[in-house]
Write a protein that holds these residues in place. Structure first.
Motif, mmCIF file in Angstrom:
data_model
loop_
_atom_site.group_PDB
_atom_site.id
_atom_site.type_symbol
_atom_site.label_atom_id
_atom_site.label_comp_id
_atom_site.label_asym_id
_atom_site.label_seq_id
_atom_site.Cartn_x
_atom_site.Cartn_y
_atom_site.Cartn_z
ATOM 1 N N GLY A 190 0.803 -1.211 0.000
ATOM 2 C CA GLY A 190 0.000 0.000 0.000
ATOM 3 C C GLY A 190 0.838 1.264 0.000
ATOM 4 O O GLY A 190 1.856 1.362 0.698
ATOM 5 N N VAL A 191 0.431 2.241 -0.790
ATOM 6 C CA VAL A 191 1.099 3.543 -0.820
ATOM 7 C C VAL A 191 0.600 4.375 0.353
ATOM 8 O O VAL A 191 -0.610 4.561 0.528
ATOM 9 C CB VAL A 191 0.844 4.258 -2.160
ATOM 10 N N THR A 192 1.530 4.882 1.144
ATOM 11 C CA THR A 192 1.174 5.685 2.320
ATOM 12 C C THR A 192 1.521 7.157 2.153
ATOM 13 O O THR A 192 1.068 7.989 2.929
ATOM 14 C CB THR A 192 1.884 5.140 3.568
ATOM 15 N N GLY A 193 2.330 7.479 1.162
ATOM 16 C CA GLY A 193 2.694 8.867 0.936
ATOM 17 C C GLY A 193 3.429 9.021 -0.373
ATOM 18 O O GLY A 193 3.976 8.060 -0.932
ATOM 19 N N ILE A 194 3.429 10.241 -0.920
ATOM 20 C CA ILE A 194 4.162 10.562 -2.144
ATOM 21 C C ILE A 194 5.114 11.701 -1.836
ATOM 22 O O ILE A 194 4.713 12.722 -1.250
ATOM 23 C CB ILE A 194 3.199 10.937 -3.286
ATOM 24 N N LEU A 195 6.368 11.524 -2.183
ATOM 25 C CA LEU A 195 7.405 12.506 -1.880
ATOM 26 C C LEU A 195 7.583 13.472 -3.051
ATOM 27 O O LEU A 195 7.649 13.049 -4.214
ATOM 28 C CB LEU A 195 8.731 11.799 -1.592
ATOM 29 N N THR A 196 7.656 14.756 -2.740
ATOM 30 C CA THR A 196 7.905 15.775 -3.756
ATOM 31 C C THR A 196 8.944 16.763 -3.245
ATOM 32 O O THR A 196 9.141 16.910 -2.043
ATOM 33 C CB THR A 196 6.622 16.555 -4.111
ATOM 34 N N ALA A 251 -4.098 13.704 -4.040
ATOM 35 C CA ALA A 251 -3.940 14.727 -3.009
ATOM 36 C C ALA A 251 -2.653 14.531 -2.210
ATOM 37 O O ALA A 251 -2.096 15.498 -1.675
ATOM 38 C CB ALA A 251 -5.146 14.723 -2.078
ATOM 39 N N MET A 252 -2.172 13.291 -2.116
ATOM 40 C CA MET A 252 -0.891 13.039 -1.429
ATOM 41 C C MET A 252 0.252 13.806 -2.092
ATOM 42 O O MET A 252 1.249 14.127 -1.435
ATOM 43 C CB MET A 252 -0.561 11.546 -1.454
ATOM 44 N N ALA A 253 0.108 14.067 -3.384
ATOM 45 C CA ALA A 253 1.142 14.769 -4.134
ATOM 46 C C ALA A 253 0.750 16.211 -4.425
ATOM 47 O O ALA A 253 1.403 16.881 -5.238
ATOM 48 C CB ALA A 253 1.419 14.033 -5.445
ATOM 49 N N GLY A 254 -0.322 16.689 -3.808
ATOM 50 C CA GLY A 254 -0.746 18.065 -4.004
ATOM 51 C C GLY A 254 -1.433 18.328 -5.323
ATOM 52 O O GLY A 254 -1.482 19.472 -5.783
ATOM 53 N N ALA A 255 -1.984 17.283 -5.940
ATOM 54 C CA ALA A 255 -2.617 17.430 -7.249
ATOM 55 C C ALA A 255 -4.126 17.253 -7.162
ATOM 56 O O ALA A 255 -4.635 16.504 -6.325
ATOM 57 C CB ALA A 255 -2.041 16.424 -8.236
ATOM 58 N N THR A 264 -0.010 16.181 -14.419
ATOM 59 C CA THR A 264 -0.826 17.159 -13.719
ATOM 60 C C THR A 264 -0.197 18.541 -13.812
ATOM 61 O O THR A 264 1.010 18.685 -14.018
ATOM 62 C CB THR A 264 -0.992 16.784 -12.233
ATOM 63 N N ALA A 265 -1.015 19.565 -13.643
ATOM 64 C CA ALA A 265 -0.516 20.942 -13.634
ATOM 65 C C ALA A 265 0.250 21.239 -12.357
ATOM 66 O O ALA A 265 1.205 22.012 -12.356
ATOM 67 C CB ALA A 265 -1.684 21.917 -13.781
ATOM 68 N N GLU A 266 -0.179 20.616 -11.258
ATOM 69 C CA GLU A 266 0.361 20.982 -9.951
ATOM 70 C C GLU A 266 1.706 20.343 -9.653
ATOM 71 O O GLU A 266 2.552 20.950 -8.985
ATOM 72 C CB GLU A 266 -0.626 20.587 -8.838
ATOM 73 N N THR A 267 1.923 19.103 -10.116
ATOM 74 C CA THR A 267 3.088 18.340 -9.687
ATOM 75 C C THR A 267 3.793 17.726 -10.888
ATOM 76 O O THR A 267 3.234 16.871 -11.583
ATOM 77 C CB THR A 267 2.668 17.230 -8.698
ATOM 78 N N HIS A 268 5.026 18.166 -11.112
ATOM 79 C CA HIS A 268 5.814 17.670 -12.235
ATOM 80 C C HIS A 268 6.201 16.220 -11.963
ATOM 81 O O HIS A 268 6.677 15.870 -10.888
ATOM 82 C CB HIS A 268 7.078 18.522 -12.371
#
Length: 802
Positions: free
Chosen positions: A177-183, A216-220, A336-340
């Protein structure tokens, strides 16, 4: 499946349904052999496993159709490549019509199929009955038969894709399971899981029902919501032997086929049942929702009418499986526009199996090559206004989108839910004037004025014909106001403003302050990313006017190409209102409002002015072919400006009038004539390009020019004044398809129906062709240029009368 997570992977695919499996397979095929797929449960355990898995090639655009044709070819090839059967059953599909308008709709689809090279032809009610003997055909008026359509086994397709991907080195991790996305600085750097962290360069988000929360985890922003989706399964019944074609009875909201000797009867009911976020959590694996016979009952009554054998059939189950839907019924694909580095492949709107092969290929292509294999801007992940990501709006809109799956594609049809999200500064004035509103990028925009009742949907001459005629007449003979306020406005400021725009724009942006420049925005292939109007307001200050629904996409494009330039970009769309005052009476009205000097502004020039005591900038240009200005003021001053202009005699005009006048003038529009498959040369816009080059795509443009590419967009005038072309109709010459319409309207200044069309090859001015409207051929004449005022004299300054 693999056991130990790697510390790094070039691409991490999240989600093990059809989109995730297809994307992983294609990434591996394209050389990304260290790609991995993470699935928190088991492969296909979300929505893929319970898909009815129909594969029907025809869609409303050439490239969406092309994408599904790729799926069909892929699924056939996978069996040979991997030895894994995909369960392909090709028995065709039969679309019946029980109302005259549905018959027109399916005949339009038949015409479209011919344009896209798909086998489809009309059959009588009797022939339809022969192909589906169990069907009650008493009320059937006609049908269209598509022999190449079929269906697959969704789990088997995914198994084949996984087998192919693994053979090339890709790895799959189930129960991860994915618990977070790092940016970092707006870029993807890694994925956190319950089994460790994987650093990566890009993520393919293919998480179906859960995509909004994972994004949303990645701000998108990922505006997609699950709805309940039903189909009935029966035990074996007499009359079902072997496999049947898929029967589409869209007037009854039904699709029907055989299943294990019985029947599968599915529906897209007029208003679905939304599922609030969080209801389906990580424990929802190979899950179904409770049967809801009360909700299904109206569809059951329709099914009993169409299939009398159902009356004595033994029900196996009423399957209720969730599917995800977007605000417009098309999936989301791309960065996405928000997150490269965050790429979406989700919101499949219950056509995941049909779309999955081609969509997965295009998503992998976007990750590897920075673009899809062909234009899919209608599915662009950046197309939705932020307001649509609201749970409240999604809960209202998604159920309606489910219901529109089988709608008749009437011209001018508007969605009813999630409306009034964004109002123009002049919203109150427009509604007082009887505006009929349409929603564009969340904005409510007037389509026409003087509405006295809700328009009846029709394929014939619409209820608003006379209203639009009056608006065009006003703009042509006196003066009209066209509201361009929702057009995106991006301010570009700073010492490198000119150098930056010279790089990202193909037009002559180096003109002196006070200039207005029309320019293409191209990619490295020399095809359109956007077309915009630029106002140079100062040595280090420009304002870009971009399409209403393109602001998010275009702003992301400009920001990602601004690295290394000393510029600032600001979205000022909602700070300003822009009104187009157009018509031969415009100069008199402006002078009466205290702006006598306005008429001194030259063509494609912009200058500050005062109208009715209001500070404005006025740009001399015209999208409708009549003289006037696009006048920009502070949004708070729009009501005062509008009051002054209307007091002087101008009347408001809507989008339908603007479109008619645009087409008469031969002006191209993004999403119609222009897209990322079209070069400016092919669009006849080579004159607007800088000969010196230096812009993105310049080399590709020169290659196209040197190869002999020529303009292939022409104007058409139809002989029959009662014809109603809508767009996408095939164009015939000597019995062969030579092109397709792109924008259509009634040309009130021409007095005939008019269209713009893409041709496969150039045709001479005056060539006689035919346009296929619902399988009736209408004679038309080709014009290589504008139909109205070809030399543009009417758009130039007109002195005010004394």
């Amino acid at each position: 499946m693999a056991d130990t997570l790697p510390s790094h992977a070039s691409v991490v695919v999240i989600g093990g349904g059809i989109m995730g499996c297809s994307t992983l397979y294609h990434l591996a095929k394209m050389g990304v052999t260290d790609a991995i797929l993470l699935e928190r449960n088991a492969l296909t355990s979300g929505t893929t496993w319970h898909s009815a898995a129909q594969v029907r090639a025809l869609r409303h655009s050439r490239n969406l159709t092309r994408m599904i044709q790729y799926s069909v070819d892929l699924y056939s090839q996978l069996e040979k490549e991997t030895g894994q059967s995909v369960g392909w059953i090709q028995k065709g599909s039969l679309s019946i019509a029980t109302t005259p308008d549905r018959l027109t709709h399916v005949k339009r689809q038949e015409a479209l199929a011919h344009a896209y090279g798909i086998d489809a032809w009309s059959v009588s009610a009797g022939e339809a009955k022969e192909r589906w003997p169990l069907m009650n055909a008493e009320d059937v008026l006609g049908a269209v038969w598509s022999p190449d359509d079929g269906r697959v086994s969704p789990s088997d397709v995914c198994a084949a894709l996984v087998k192919g991907a693994k053979s090339l080195g890709a790895k799959i991790f189930e129960r991860t399971g994915v618990t977070g996305i790092l940016t970092e600085n707006g870029r993807i750097t890694g994925v956190e899981t319950d089994k460790g962290t994987v650093m990566c360069d890009a993520i393919a988000l293919c998480t179906g029902l859960w995509s909004r929360e994972v994004g949303a985890m990645a701000g998108a922003e990922v505006p997609a919501l699950a709805c309940e989706h039903f189909y009935l399964l029966t035990k074996p019944i007499d009359g079902i032997t072997g496999n049947t074609p898929t029967l589409s009875d869209h007037d009854s909201h039904l699709y029907i086929r055989d299943d294990s000797g019985g029947l599968l009867v599915g529906c897209f009911e007029p208003m679905g049942k939304p599922i609030a976020p969080g209801v389906l959590n990580e424990s929802f694996e190979f899950g179904l929702l409770p049967e809801d016979w009360d909700h299904f009952e109206p569809m059951m009554m329709n099914a009993l009418h169409r299939l009398p054998a159902l009356e004595t059939a033994e029900v196996k189950m009423l399957l209720n499986g969730p599917e995800s839907f977007t605000p417009d019924g098309t999936f989301m694909l791309g960065e996405t526009a928000e997150t490269h580095g965050l790429f979406l492949g989700c919101g499949l709107n219950s056509v995941g199996i049909a779309s999955g092969g081609g969509a997965g290929m295009n998503l992998a292509h976007a990750i590897v090559h920075g673009r899809t294999a062909y234009d899919l801007s209608e599915a662009d992940a950046k197309r939705f206004a932020p307001v649509f990501n609201s749970v409240e709006h999604l809960m209202a809109r998604a159920p309606e989108i489910l219901g529109t799956h089988y709608d008749i594609a009437y011209p001018g049809k508007q969605l009813k839910t999630a409306r009034d999200l964004r109002r123009l500064p002049l919203d109150a004035e427009y509604r007082k004037a009887g505006a009929h509103m349409g929603q564009v990028y969340g904005w409510e925009r007037p389509l026409y004025f003087g509405k006295t009742a809700e328009p009846q949907m029709t394929f014939g001459r619409p209820d608003w014909f006379g209203n639009v005629e009056a608006e065009v007449t006003a703009a042509h003979e006196k003066a009209a106001i066209f509201d361009a306020s929702p057009f995106g406005k991006i301010d570009v400021t700073g010492p490198d403003a000119e150098a930056f725009l010279a790089r990202v724009c193909a037009g002559h942006v180096g003109r002196k302050p006070g200039s207005v420049i029309y320019t293409a925005v191209l990619n490295d292939r020399g095809t359109f990313e956007s077309d915009i109007t630029v106002q140079r307001l100062g040595a280090e200050r420009y304002r870009l006017f971009v399409g209403t629904n393109a602001i998010k996409r275009d702003l992301a494009w400009f920001r990602r190409h601004s690295e290394g330039f000393d510029v600032a970009l600001a979205d000022v769309t909602e700070d300003y209102a822009t009104l187009g005052l157009m018509g031969p009476d415009a100069a008199r009205i402006a002078a009466a409002c205290g702006a006598e000097g306005l008429d001194g502004i030259g063509y494609f020039r912009v200058a500050p002015a005062r109208i009715a005591g209001i500070e404005v900038t006025a740009a001399r240009l015209s999208y409708v072919g009549e003289a006037g200005w696009e006048i920009t003021c502070a949004a708070a001053e729009a009501s005062r400006l509008y009051a002054a202009l209307t007091a002087g005699g101008a009347v408001p005009a809507g989008l339908f009038a603007q479109s008619s006048m645009r087409i008469e003038k031969g002006f191209c529009a993004m999403g119609h004539e222009l897209d990322s498959d079209v070069t400016p040369i092919a669009a006849g816009l080579g004159f607007a390009l800088r000969k010196a080059g230096g812009y993105i795509g310049a080399d590709a443009v020169e290659t196209a020019r040197a190869s002999g590419e020529t303009a292939r967009i022409v104007s058409l005038t139809l002989d029959d004044g009662t014809a109603v072309p809508l767009g996408h109709e095939p164009v015939y010459l000597d019995g062969k398809i030579v092109g397709q319409t792109s924008s259509c309207a009634f040309g009130y200044r021409i007095g005939k129906p008019v269209a713009l069309a893409h041709l496969h090859h150039p045709l001479a001015d005056g060539t006689r062709v035919q346009v296929d409207i619902a399988r009736t051929l209408f004679d038309a004449t080709v014009t290589c240029g504008p139909l109205f005022d070809p030399d543009g004299a009417r758009m130039k300054p007109v002195p005010a009368e004394a």
